[in-house]
Enzyme design. Structure first.
Site, PDB file in Angstrom:
ATOM      1  N   ARG A  51      40.191  59.116  39.815  1.00 49.41           N
ATOM      2  CA  ARG A  51      38.958  58.350  40.090  1.00 49.41           C
ATOM      3  C   ARG A  51      38.510  57.480  38.918  1.00 49.41           C
ATOM      4  O   ARG A  51      37.349  57.087  38.832  1.00 49.41           O
ATOM      5  CB  ARG A  51      37.813  59.265  40.533  1.00 49.41           C
TER       6      ARG A  51
ATOM      7  N   LYS B 206      39.497  42.007  37.551  1.00 50.69           N
ATOM      8  CA  LYS B 206      40.116  41.996  38.885  1.00 50.69           C
ATOM      9  C   LYS B 206      41.475  42.682  38.776  1.00 50.69           C
ATOM     10  O   LYS B 206      42.305  42.292  37.944  1.00 50.69           O
ATOM     11  CB  LYS B 206      40.314  40.567  39.390  1.00 50.69           C
TER      12      LYS B 206
ATOM     13  N   GLU C  55      46.409  27.596  34.436  1.00 51.47           N
ATOM     14  CA  GLU C  55      45.096  28.274  34.438  1.00 51.47           C
ATOM     15  C   GLU C  55      44.221  27.751  33.294  1.00 51.47           C
ATOM     16  O   GLU C  55      43.002  27.780  33.388  1.00 51.47           O
ATOM     17  CB  GLU C  55      45.262  29.796  34.342  1.00 51.47           C
TER      18      GLU C  55
ATOM     19  N   LYS D 128      35.590  31.867  30.890  1.00 51.96           N
ATOM     20  CA  LYS D 128      35.699  32.983  31.849  1.00 51.96           C
ATOM     21  C   LYS D 128      34.603  34.005  31.588  1.00 51.96           C
ATOM     22  O   LYS D 128      34.017  34.556  32.514  1.00 51.96           O
ATOM     23  CB  LYS D 128      37.092  33.611  31.789  1.00 51.96           C
TER      24      LYS D 128
ATOM     25  N   GLU E 208      32.045  38.354  42.177  1.00 50.04           N
ATOM     26  CA  GLU E 208      32.310  37.153  42.971  1.00 50.04           C
ATOM     27  C   GLU E 208      31.424  37.056  44.211  1.00 50.04           C
ATOM     28  O   GLU E 208      31.901  36.905  45.332  1.00 50.04           O
ATOM     29  CB  GLU E 208      33.788  37.087  43.369  1.00 50.04           C
TER      30      GLU E 208
ATOM     31  N   ARG F 152      31.619  33.029  40.581  1.00 53.50           N
ATOM     32  CA  ARG F 152      32.975  33.375  40.122  1.00 53.50           C
ATOM     33  C   ARG F 152      34.060  32.742  40.991  1.00 53.50           C
ATOM     34  O   ARG F 152      35.188  32.531  40.525  1.00 53.50           O
ATOM     35  CB  ARG F 152      33.133  34.901  40.052  1.00 53.50           C
TER      36      ARG F 152
ATOM     37  N   ASN G  21      38.764  30.221  41.305  1.00 51.17           N
ATOM     38  CA  ASN G  21      39.880  30.173  42.255  1.00 51.17           C
ATOM     39  C   ASN G  21      40.237  28.746  42.655  1.00 51.17           C
ATOM     40  O   ASN G  21      40.903  28.544  43.677  1.00 51.17           O
ATOM     41  CB  ASN G  21      39.534  30.986  43.503  1.00 51.17           C
TER      42      ASN G  21
ATOM     43  N   HIS H  87      43.597  27.953  44.139  1.00 52.82           N
ATOM     44  CA  HIS H  87      44.241  29.211  44.498  1.00 52.82           C
ATOM     45  C   HIS H  87      44.404  29.399  46.006  1.00 52.82           C
ATOM     46  O   HIS H  87      45.291  30.126  46.437  1.00 52.82           O
ATOM     47  CB  HIS H  87      43.466  30.401  43.917  1.00 52.82           C
TER      48      HIS H  87
ATOM     49  N   HIS I   5      47.939  30.348  46.792  1.00 48.33           N
ATOM     50  CA  HIS I   5      48.344  31.640  47.360  1.00 48.33           C
ATOM     51  C   HIS I   5      49.170  31.440  48.629  1.00 48.33           C
ATOM     52  O   HIS I   5      50.107  32.191  48.896  1.00 48.33           O
ATOM     53  CB  HIS I   5      47.107  32.496  47.666  1.00 48.33           C
TER      54      HIS I   5
ATOM     55  N   HIS J 155      53.225  32.135  39.906  1.00 45.82           N
ATOM     56  CA  HIS J 155      51.817  32.031  40.307  1.00 45.82           C
ATOM     57  C   HIS J 155      51.182  30.763  39.720  1.00 45.82           C
ATOM     58  O   HIS J 155      50.527  29.992  40.428  1.00 45.82           O
ATOM     59  CB  HIS J 155      51.064  33.280  39.843  1.00 45.82           C
TER      60      HIS J 155
HETATM   61  P1  NAD Z   1      54.131  37.932  34.957  1.00 43.67           P
HETATM   62  O1  NAD Z   1      53.296  39.088  34.675  1.00 43.67           O
HETATM   63  O2  NAD Z   1      55.139  38.027  36.059  1.00 43.67           O
HETATM   64  O3  NAD Z   1      54.855  37.489  33.610  1.00 43.67           O
HETATM   65  C1  NAD Z   1      55.691  36.373  33.630  1.00 43.67           C
HETATM   66  C2  NAD Z   1      57.096  36.680  33.090  1.00 43.67           C
HETATM   67  O4  NAD Z   1      57.057  36.681  31.670  1.00 43.67           O
HETATM   68  C3  NAD Z   1      57.660  38.014  33.491  1.00 43.67           C
HETATM   69  O5  NAD Z   1      59.032  37.890  33.725  1.00 43.67           O
HETATM   70  C4  NAD Z   1      57.414  38.873  32.251  1.00 43.67           C
HETATM   71  O6  NAD Z   1      58.306  39.956  32.151  1.00 43.67           O
HETATM   72  C5  NAD Z   1      57.628  37.877  31.167  1.00 43.67           C
HETATM   73  N1  NAD Z   1      56.960  38.127  29.904  1.00 43.67           N
HETATM   74  C6  NAD Z   1      55.698  38.580  29.717  1.00 43.67           C
HETATM   75  N2  NAD Z   1      55.365  38.504  28.426  1.00 43.67           N
HETATM   76  C7  NAD Z   1      56.443  38.025  27.768  1.00 43.67           C
HETATM   77  C8  NAD Z   1      56.695  37.704  26.417  1.00 43.67           C
HETATM   78  N3  NAD Z   1      55.750  37.785  25.486  1.00 43.67           N
HETATM   79  N4  NAD Z   1      57.926  37.249  26.084  1.00 43.67           N
HETATM   80  C9  NAD Z   1      58.872  37.078  27.052  1.00 43.67           C
HETATM   81  N5  NAD Z   1      58.674  37.328  28.349  1.00 43.67           N
HETATM   82  C10 NAD Z   1      57.465  37.789  28.705  1.00 43.67           C
HETATM   83  O7  NAD Z   1      53.240  36.640  35.336  1.00 43.67           O
HETATM   84  P2  NAD Z   1      51.881  36.062  34.740  1.00 43.67           P
HETATM   85  O8  NAD Z   1      51.993  34.608  34.925  1.00 43.67           O
HETATM   86  O9  NAD Z   1      51.573  36.622  33.416  1.00 43.67           O
HETATM   87  O10 NAD Z   1      50.784  36.655  35.744  1.00 43.67           O
HETATM   88  C11 NAD Z   1      50.783  36.300  37.105  1.00 43.67           C
HETATM   89  C12 NAD Z   1      50.042  37.371  37.863  1.00 43.67           C
HETATM   90  O11 NAD Z   1      48.699  37.411  37.412  1.00 43.67           O
HETATM   91  C13 NAD Z   1      49.986  37.122  39.350  1.00 43.67           C
HETATM   92  O12 NAD Z   1      50.308  38.299  40.027  1.00 43.67           O
HETATM   93  C14 NAD Z   1      48.535  36.742  39.598  1.00 43.67           C
HETATM   94  O13 NAD Z   1      48.101  37.104  40.878  1.00 43.67           O
HETATM   95  C15 NAD Z   1      47.828  37.506  38.527  1.00 43.67           C
HETATM   96  N6  NAD Z   1      46.527  36.941  38.153  1.00 43.67           N
HETATM   97  C16 NAD Z   1      45.472  37.783  38.117  1.00 43.67           C
HETATM   98  C17 NAD Z   1      44.238  37.322  37.721  1.00 43.67           C
HETATM   99  C18 NAD Z   1      43.086  38.280  37.598  1.00 43.67           C
HETATM  100  O14 NAD Z   1      41.945  37.831  37.408  1.00 43.67           O
HETATM  101  N7  NAD Z   1      43.321  39.570  37.636  1.00 43.67           N
HETATM  102  C19 NAD Z   1      44.064  35.975  37.372  1.00 43.67           C
HETATM  103  C20 NAD Z   1      45.180  35.135  37.414  1.00 43.67           C
HETATM  104  C21 NAD Z   1      46.410  35.637  37.806  1.00 43.67           C
HETATM  105  N1  GLY Z   2      41.243  34.473  38.281  1.00 35.47           N
HETATM  106  C1  GLY Z   2      40.062  34.428  39.090  1.00 35.47           C
HETATM  107  C2  GLY Z   2      39.039  35.404  38.678  1.00 35.47           C
HETATM  108  O1  GLY Z   2      39.221  36.163  37.759  1.00 35.47           O
HETATM  109  O2  GLY Z   2      38.018  35.454  39.281  1.00 35.47           O
END
Ligand code: NAD
Ligand code: GLY
Length: 365
Positions: free
Chosen positions: A126, A148, A190, A232, A242, A246, A250, A253, A257, A270
């Protein structure tokens, strides 16, 4: 541009759930000195098979004076693995190691690892504390901040999740040196996003510094991460869950998406889908009277200079619309888009179906 010597701080203000984002070079090795680290007997570092060999042992060594037992779980790499099965590996690791309700989770990786670790932390016993150690540009400027957490469902992106804030975010800028160029570009999507929705001065700065950012100039990257986190923090501090403001984060997005889900997760990154989605959202904004053609061209050119796709994949307008209806912003089946009401300011609203179809027809390759 000047290189950052000492860490900078951006504070997320959420009452008793407030926390700092620490930004700077060479931060991982000094992790244990952070006062925000919760006391506990054990810690679990959640990473993936790509990041583990690069940074996991350093993080384990850094934490060894703080936690008696430190475990590591390396998940398979990729957006396609952001699912129940992979999430379950984190619970398996926690239970297998006898972790308790004080165990601290460390998310070491990009947004995929961060989002899944956050969800595991929100739900294990939890709720246990977690720390974000983002290692991609995208994770440092966006996903590690704001609480998030989620996994994907075959029918929609990030559909299963929770709001759950970390105790601390540490952005070690040195980790960006090992990031593949394509991933750096995805992160820039982003970064660019914050300009048209919130800060035109920042958009000007990004335009002037896009080449420095692409060539990983440390000073440029430090400024981009800090200003993105500041924006942010301002937005999340006003609307954590949101209920309004907030949603502007997006921008791009809803279309993005749909691209990710329509092509199959992992085909486009992404950030690539968001970059192209911003082109589409700016065209929609123009048709709704918020910005003119010159602004759409300007934003499209910048997104292109970041190495991101500006032409949308051909999925068919019906498919786009079907996928966008599953978006979390939809209400009663109506798709809600983040559009620019003027450069530097965004709102969420519905749009006539005919306009959306026009945009899709115009932007598809
Ligand atoms: P990812 O986590 O897939 O990382 C991208 C690639 O880089 C992967 O292959 C990873 O293994 C590699 N990698 C990571 N760090 C590295 C480093 N320092 N050196 C070499 N390789 C490295 O992708 P991302 O772009 O970081 O994140 C995308 C995800 O984030 C999506 O799932 C998206 O939905 C999510 N997201 C969430 C929020 C939120 O507010 N929570 C906001 C934006 C995106
Ligand atoms: N990446 C969108 C949010 O954090 O709200």
């Amino acid at each position: 541009m000047q290189v950052l010597q000492s860490p900078e701080y951006v504070q997320i203000e959420l009452g008793d759930r407030s926390y700092p984002i620490v930004i700077g070079p060479d931060l991982l090795d000094a992790l244990a000195s952070r006062a925000e680290l919760p006391d506990a007997a054990s810690a679990l570092i959640v990473t993936n098979t790509t990041v583990q060999p690069l940074y996991a042992e350093r993080v384990r060594a850094a934490l060894s004076g703080k936690y008696r037992s430190i475990h590591i779980v390396a998940l398979p790499d990729g957006e396609v693995h952001k699912d129940w099965q992979t999430l379950n590996r984190i619970y398996d690791a926690l239970l297998g190691a006898g972790c308790d309700r004080k165990t601290v989770l460390f998310a070491l990786g990009g947004g995929v690892v961060g989002d899944m670790t956050g969800f595991a932390a929100a739900s294990y016993m939890r709720g246990v504390p977690f720390i974000q150690l983002p290692t991609t540009l995208l994770a440092q400027v966006d996903s590690s901040v704001g609480g998030k957490t989620a996994i994907n469902h075959p029918l929609g992106k990030n559909m299963i999740g929770a709001f759950y804030q970390p105790h601390l975010v540490v952005c070690d800028l040195d980790t960006l040196s090992t990031l593949p160029a394509r991933e750096l570009g995805a992160g820039l999507a982003e970064v660019i996003k914050y300009g048209p929705i919130y800060d035109m001065v920042f958009l000007d700065w990004i335009e002037q510094n896009i080449d420095a950012l692409m060539s990983r100039d440390p000073g440029a990257l430090a400024h981009a991460v800090r200003r993105s986190c500041e924006i942010k923090a301002e937005v999340v501090g006003q609307d954590e869950r949101e209920s309004g403001l907030r949603a502007i984060l997006n921008f791009g997005h809803t279309f993005g998406h749909a691209i990710e889900a329509g092509l199959g997760y992992g085909q486009w990154l992404h950030g690539e889908a968001v970059g192209c989605g911003m082109v589409m959202a700016s065209h929609l904004s123009m048709r709704l009277g918020g910005v003119d053609a010159a602004f759409v061209e300007r934003l499209t050119a910048l997104i292109g200079r970041a190495g991101l796709p500006v032409r949308a994949p051909v999925l068919g307008a019906d498919r786009y619309i079907e996928l966008m209806r599953v978006d979390k912003k939809s209400e009663g089946g109506e798709i809600r888009f983040v559009v620019l009401e003027k450069p530097g300011s965004a709102v969420m609203r519905g749009a006539p179906d005919a306009l959306v179809r026009e945009v899709i027809a115009h932007c598809c390759a």
